[in-house]
Enzyme design. Sequence first.
Site: not given
Ligand code: CO8
Length: 258
Positions: A132, A112, A109, A66
């Site tokens: 998460e 999911e 997400g 998400a």
């Molecule tokens: N949301 C927003 N932006 C994201 C996300 C995300 N989930 N993942 C990556 N991005 C963005 C980064 O911020 C970055 O943007 P910017 O260049 O502007 O800084 C761009 O994508 C590239 O990402 P990275 O530079 O981090 O790329 P890497 O190759 O270094 O890393 C990863 C890749 C490991 C995937 C890393 O991006 C990461 O850890 N991302 C987050 C993963 C995460 O925690 N996902 C879970 C999110 S929470 C969720 O899904 C909850 C769902 C349920 C909600 C329901 C509510 C009712």
Amino acid sequence: MSEYATIEVERRGRVGVVTLNRPEALNALNTQLMVEVTAAASELDQDEQIGCIVLTGSQKAFAAGADIKEMQSLSYMDAYRSDWFAAWDRLSAVRTPLVAAVSGYALGGGCELAMLCDVIIAAENAKFGQPEVKLGVIPGIGGTQRLTRAIGKAKAMEMCLTGRMMDVTEAERSGLVARVVAVDRLMEDALETAATIAGMSTPVTMMVKESVNRAYETTLSEGVRFERRVFHATFATEDQKEGMTAFTEKRAPSFTDR
Ligand code: CO8
């Protein structure tokens, strides 16, 4: 088909392909993307020419979860009153079989979303996880429920409590994915699988999907009873006659029920 900003939609014969397209955010699922994916899938579901839908992302990310930046400042009331992300349930209402073609990250997400599909085909570089907990929240699009049903309590609990990622070898061994393929073969393989499904009787594949999903919702005896009633219903289709006639005539069937 309407124009979308966060996804691309195309038709390849009887297969609909929905590609997540937010490369700047590794296909993070924001509200607009949710609205567009569910609308496109519902539209394809209503289309009698479509017999299977493939959902995919990029090579680096199916979806990295998400959109954290969108959620970051949400208040409890914002989340509760808008029933945040409940609209993903619309994907469960899609009756056409859904194939997820997963390459790269399928996190939070994203994992999911893959599990909302009926078949997951994964590339060798795919990584699944429910991270998460590391953000101070829990899965919210069914992760604690569907992952537990897919891979069992022991692994699901560990994944959700630690937020660690699972590679494809472990994901296939655990029963999360149907098949693992080489990265450059992923779309070809997913499209072949989808075309095979789309070449069957569409009402019958819908009945298969409904019956397998019933296993998640009910007791064994009720599920078997449900299956038997649906089995009886297949005899109301032209395709049952065609399938069995083609077998006896030693030719390939040509299914036409829509
Ligand atoms: N949301 C927003 N932006 C994201 C996300 C995300 N989930 N993942 C990556 N991005 C963005 C980064 O911020 C970055 O943007 P910017 O260049 O502007 O800084 C761009 O994508 C590239 O990402 P990275 O530079 O981090 O790329 P890497 O190759 O270094 O890393 C990863 C890749 C490991 C995937 C890393 O991006 C990461 O850890 N991302 C987050 C993963 C995460 O925690 N996902 C879970 C999110 S929470 C969720 O899904 C909850 C769902 C349920 C909600 C329901 C509510 C009712």
